[in-house]
Write a protein that holds these residues in place. Structure first.
Motif, PDB file in Angstrom:
ATOM      1  N   GLY A 282      49.966  47.822  32.773  1.00 27.82           N
ATOM      2  CA  GLY A 282      49.525  48.758  32.242  1.00 27.82           C
ATOM      3  C   GLY A 282      48.340  47.478  31.184  1.00 27.82           C
ATOM      4  O   GLY A 282      47.841  48.009  30.466  1.00 27.82           O
ATOM      5  N   GLN A 283      48.625  46.705  31.290  1.00 29.52           N
ATOM      6  CA  GLN A 283      48.472  45.662  29.894  1.00 29.52           C
ATOM      7  C   GLN A 283      46.833  45.241  30.278  1.00 29.52           C
ATOM      8  O   GLN A 283      45.788  45.683  30.855  1.00 29.52           O
ATOM      9  N   VAL A 284      46.107  44.947  29.292  1.00 27.88           N
ATOM     10  CA  VAL A 284      44.658  45.094  28.520  1.00 27.88           C
ATOM     11  C   VAL A 284      44.208  43.101  28.273  1.00 27.88           C
ATOM     12  O   VAL A 284      45.572  43.438  27.343  1.00 27.88           O
ATOM     13  N   ALA A 285      44.365  42.675  29.702  1.00 25.72           N
ATOM     14  CA  ALA A 285      44.619  41.314  29.699  1.00 25.72           C
ATOM     15  C   ALA A 285      43.003  40.930  29.223  1.00 25.72           C
ATOM     16  O   ALA A 285      42.042  40.894  29.508  1.00 25.72           O
ATOM     17  N   ALA A 286      42.568  39.776  27.888  1.00 28.74           N
ATOM     18  CA  ALA A 286      41.413  38.748  28.666  1.00 28.74           C
ATOM     19  C   ALA A 286      41.164  37.836  30.122  1.00 28.74           C
ATOM     20  O   ALA A 286      42.833  36.681  30.064  1.00 28.74           O
ATOM     21  N   LEU A 287      40.424  37.247  30.908  1.00 27.33           N
ATOM     22  CA  LEU A 287      40.819  36.636  31.659  1.00 27.33           C
ATOM     23  C   LEU A 287      40.426  35.158  31.567  1.00 27.33           C
ATOM     24  O   LEU A 287      39.548  34.837  30.214  1.00 27.33           O
ATOM     25  N   ASP A 288      41.160  34.295  32.289  1.00 31.72           N
ATOM     26  CA  ASP A 288      41.274  33.162  31.274  1.00 31.72           C
ATOM     27  C   ASP A 288      40.024  32.486  31.788  1.00 31.72           C
ATOM     28  O   ASP A 288      38.898  33.265  32.047  1.00 31.72           O
ATOM     29  N   ASP A 289      38.757  30.767  31.274  1.00 32.43           N
ATOM     30  CA  ASP A 289      37.891  30.989  31.168  1.00 32.43           C
ATOM     31  C   ASP A 289      36.975  30.409  32.737  1.00 32.43           C
ATOM     32  O   ASP A 289      35.983  31.508  32.646  1.00 32.43           O
ATOM     33  N   ASN A 290      38.156  30.094  33.409  1.00 28.45           N
ATOM     34  CA  ASN A 290      37.183  29.848  34.791  1.00 28.45           C
ATOM     35  C   ASN A 290      37.010  31.655  35.617  1.00 28.45           C
ATOM     36  O   ASN A 290      35.602  31.578  35.952  1.00 28.45           O
ATOM     37  N   ALA A 291      38.048  32.052  35.243  1.00 33.04           N
ATOM     38  CA  ALA A 291      38.133  33.752  35.408  1.00 33.04           C
ATOM     39  C   ALA A 291      36.552  34.472  34.987  1.00 33.04           C
ATOM     40  O   ALA A 291      35.970  35.167  35.942  1.00 33.04           O
ATOM     41  N   ALA A 292      36.904  34.275  33.658  1.00 33.36           N
ATOM     42  CA  ALA A 292      35.835  34.970  32.867  1.00 33.36           C
ATOM     43  C   ALA A 292      34.425  34.752  33.392  1.00 33.36           C
ATOM     44  O   ALA A 292      33.856  35.733  33.979  1.00 33.36           O
ATOM     45  N   GLN A 293      34.122  33.016  33.200  1.00 33.19           N
ATOM     46  CA  GLN A 293      33.324  32.683  33.505  1.00 33.19           C
ATOM     47  C   GLN A 293      32.013  33.421  34.790  1.00 33.19           C
ATOM     48  O   GLN A 293      30.962  33.867  35.395  1.00 33.19           O
ATOM     49  N   HIS A 294      33.490  33.594  36.086  1.00 33.32           N
ATOM     50  CA  HIS A 294      32.584  34.133  37.473  1.00 33.32           C
ATOM     51  C   HIS A 294      32.450  35.217  37.353  1.00 33.32           C
ATOM     52  O   HIS A 294      31.448  35.804  38.032  1.00 33.32           O
ATOM     53  N   VAL A 295      32.948  36.372  36.559  1.00 38.62           N
ATOM     54  CA  VAL A 295      32.902  37.481  37.240  1.00 38.62           C
ATOM     55  C   VAL A 295      31.726  37.806  35.818  1.00 38.62           C
ATOM     56  O   VAL A 295      31.458  38.225  36.435  1.00 38.62           O
ATOM     57  N   GLY A 296      31.561  37.018  34.538  1.00 41.47           N
ATOM     58  CA  GLY A 296      30.664  37.427  33.452  1.00 41.47           C
ATOM     59  C   GLY A 296      29.405  36.620  33.567  1.00 41.47           C
ATOM     60  O   GLY A 296      28.202  37.669  34.017  1.00 41.47           O
ATOM     61  N   ARG A 297      29.641  35.653  35.022  1.00 44.25           N
ATOM     62  CA  ARG A 297      28.782  34.534  34.975  1.00 44.25           C
ATOM     63  C   ARG A 297      27.616  34.871  35.998  1.00 44.25           C
ATOM     64  O   ARG A 297      26.799  35.064  36.443  1.00 44.25           O
ATOM     65  N   VAL A 298      28.608  34.520  36.823  1.00 44.05           N
ATOM     66  CA  VAL A 298      28.063  34.611  38.783  1.00 44.05           C
ATOM     67  C   VAL A 298      27.961  35.819  38.859  1.00 44.05           C
ATOM     68  O   VAL A 298      26.596  36.467  39.898  1.00 44.05           O
ATOM     69  N   LEU A 299      29.306  37.201  39.297  1.00 44.76           N
ATOM     70  CA  LEU A 299      29.152  37.837  39.323  1.00 44.76           C
ATOM     71  C   LEU A 299      28.256  38.909  38.370  1.00 44.76           C
ATOM     72  O   LEU A 299      27.596  40.104  39.217  1.00 44.76           O
ATOM     73  N   ARG A 300      27.645  39.211  37.208  1.00 45.83           N
ATOM     74  CA  ARG A 300      27.155  39.910  36.019  1.00 45.83           C
ATOM     75  C   ARG A 300      27.621  41.122  36.324  1.00 45.83           C
ATOM     76  O   ARG A 300      27.620  42.322  36.644  1.00 45.83           O
ATOM     77  N   MET A 301      29.398  41.159  36.342  1.00 49.04           N
ATOM     78  CA  MET A 301      29.949  42.600  36.228  1.00 49.04           C
ATOM     79  C   MET A 301      30.331  42.783  34.843  1.00 49.04           C
ATOM     80  O   MET A 301      29.552  41.707  34.123  1.00 49.04           O
ATOM     81  N   GLN A 302      30.199  43.965  35.147  1.00 48.74           N
ATOM     82  CA  GLN A 302      29.753  45.180  33.842  1.00 48.74           C
ATOM     83  C   GLN A 302      31.085  45.897  33.762  1.00 48.74           C
ATOM     84  O   GLN A 302      31.822  46.559  34.858  1.00 48.74           O
ATOM     85  N   PRO A 303      31.667  46.586  32.743  1.00 45.09           N
ATOM     86  CA  PRO A 303      32.520  47.216  32.313  1.00 45.09           C
ATOM     87  C   PRO A 303      32.731  48.608  32.630  1.00 45.09           C
ATOM     88  O   PRO A 303      31.664  49.050  33.521  1.00 45.09           O
ATOM     89  N   GLY A 304      33.768  49.398  33.655  1.00 46.60           N
ATOM     90  CA  GLY A 304      33.645  50.106  34.437  1.00 46.60           C
ATOM     91  C   GLY A 304      34.243  49.364  35.582  1.00 46.60           C
ATOM     92  O   GLY A 304      34.953  50.214  36.354  1.00 46.60           O
ATOM     93  N   GLN A 305      33.380  48.226  36.118  1.00 36.60           N
ATOM     94  CA  GLN A 305      33.562  47.957  37.641  1.00 36.60           C
ATOM     95  C   GLN A 305      35.364  47.433  37.687  1.00 36.60           C
ATOM     96  O   GLN A 305      36.422  46.713  36.896  1.00 36.60           O
ATOM     97  N   GLU A 306      35.466  47.439  39.265  1.00 37.13           N
ATOM     98  CA  GLU A 306      36.364  46.858  39.756  1.00 37.13           C
ATOM     99  C   GLU A 306      36.810  46.092  40.466  1.00 37.13           C
ATOM    100  O   GLU A 306      35.783  45.334  40.994  1.00 37.13           O
ATOM    101  N   LEU A 307      38.085  45.010  39.869  1.00 35.26           N
ATOM    102  CA  LEU A 307      38.415  44.161  41.016  1.00 35.26           C
ATOM    103  C   LEU A 307      39.492  43.945  41.134  1.00 35.26           C
ATOM    104  O   LEU A 307      40.484  44.697  40.571  1.00 35.26           O
ATOM    105  N   LEU A 308      39.828  43.121  41.762  1.00 35.58           N
ATOM    106  CA  LEU A 308      42.105  42.426  41.892  1.00 35.58           C
ATOM    107  C   LEU A 308      42.396  41.252  41.432  1.00 35.58           C
ATOM    108  O   LEU A 308      41.297  39.849  41.410  1.00 35.58           O
TER     109      LEU A 308
END
Length: 244
Positions: A15-41
């Motif tokens: 239930g928490q809203v969490a900010a990904l740590d730097d490495n995870a955020a860069q991989h999701v945002g910069r490498v995978l280029r995922m967008q709001p609404g998309q899912e991950l594990l």
């Protein structure tokens, strides 16, 4: 589309809203280029997978909403501690990556008599961080619940002392007739792999004196990065979760 699995070293709560740590955020945002609404594990090594929905995404910061966790059952009941002699180029990366896929518990880089790689100070720290990153990526890809730790570089004598809690200790040695199939089922294995030129006679003798059993995987000499993969696959087949 396959849902990406992302490792984070942060605590995760339903239930928490969490900010990904730097490495995870860069991989999701910069490498995978995922967008709001998309899912991950997400997973953090506690044995659970957390479904998550991206609520905001940028190149440096990504926030997610966590759902209900599910137990991850991909970890083998067989514990394997790998002592892998340092090797040049991408060979060490390959050994780390494939060992994680084979279910290794932790990895200890070793310096041996014929080892051609010497690491000290900042260079050692940098390589350890790199190999840990390789292990994280491999765990994400293969679906593991936990990320094996890469321990600091050890000498052979230090390795012998650190493996006293293992009920089976093996050193790969092609000049022996002892095979894995003749051994009793263990719970925790220490597996020692030599360099390209092989372990010296003195090192093999020292390993035997320390309680290591020399074993051969077959009639052919395997490369230093191939040997741990073959050995762990056989161990998992005989005593782990490969279904042997």
């Amino acid at each position: 589309m396959r849902i990406p699995r992302i490792y984070t070293d942060s605590p995760l709560t339903e239930g928490q809203v969490a900010a990904l740590d730097d490495n995870a955020a860069q991989h999701v945002g910069r490498v995978l280029r995922m967008q709001p609404g998309q899912e991950l594990l997400l997973f953090n090594g506690d044995g659970q997978d957390f479904p998550a929905t991206i609520t905001s995404a940028g190149k440096k910061q990504v926030e997610v909403q966590l759902g209900s966790p599910t137990a991850n059952t991909t970890e083998s009941p067989l514990e394997i501690v790998l002592g892998q002699t340092l090797s040049k180029g991408d060979r060490m990366d390959y050994a780390v990556q494939k060992a994680v896929e084979m279910g290794v518990t932790r990895i200890v880089p070793l310096t041996t008599e014929r080892c051609e790689v010497r690491l000290k100070g900042d260079r050692e720290d940098k390589r350890l961080r790199h190999w840990q990153s390789v292990a994280i990526s491999a765990a994400e890809q293969c679906g593991r619940a936990r990320v094996p730790k890469i321990l600091p570089v050890m000498t052979v004598d230090e390795w012998f002392e650190r493996t006293g809690d293992c009920d089976l200790r093996l050193v790969l040695h092609h000049r022996t007739e002892q095979s894995l199939t003749a051994l009793n089922k263990p719970v925790r294995i220490a597996l020692m792999i030599g360099p390209e030129g092989g372990l010296s006679g003195d090192e093999i003798a020292a390993a035997e004196h320390a309680g290591f059993l020399p074993v051969a995987l077959g009639p052919r000499v395997l490369r230093t990065e191939t040997a741990p993969v073959a050995a762990m696959a056989l161990c998992q087949w005989l005593w782990g979760d490969f279904g042997g």
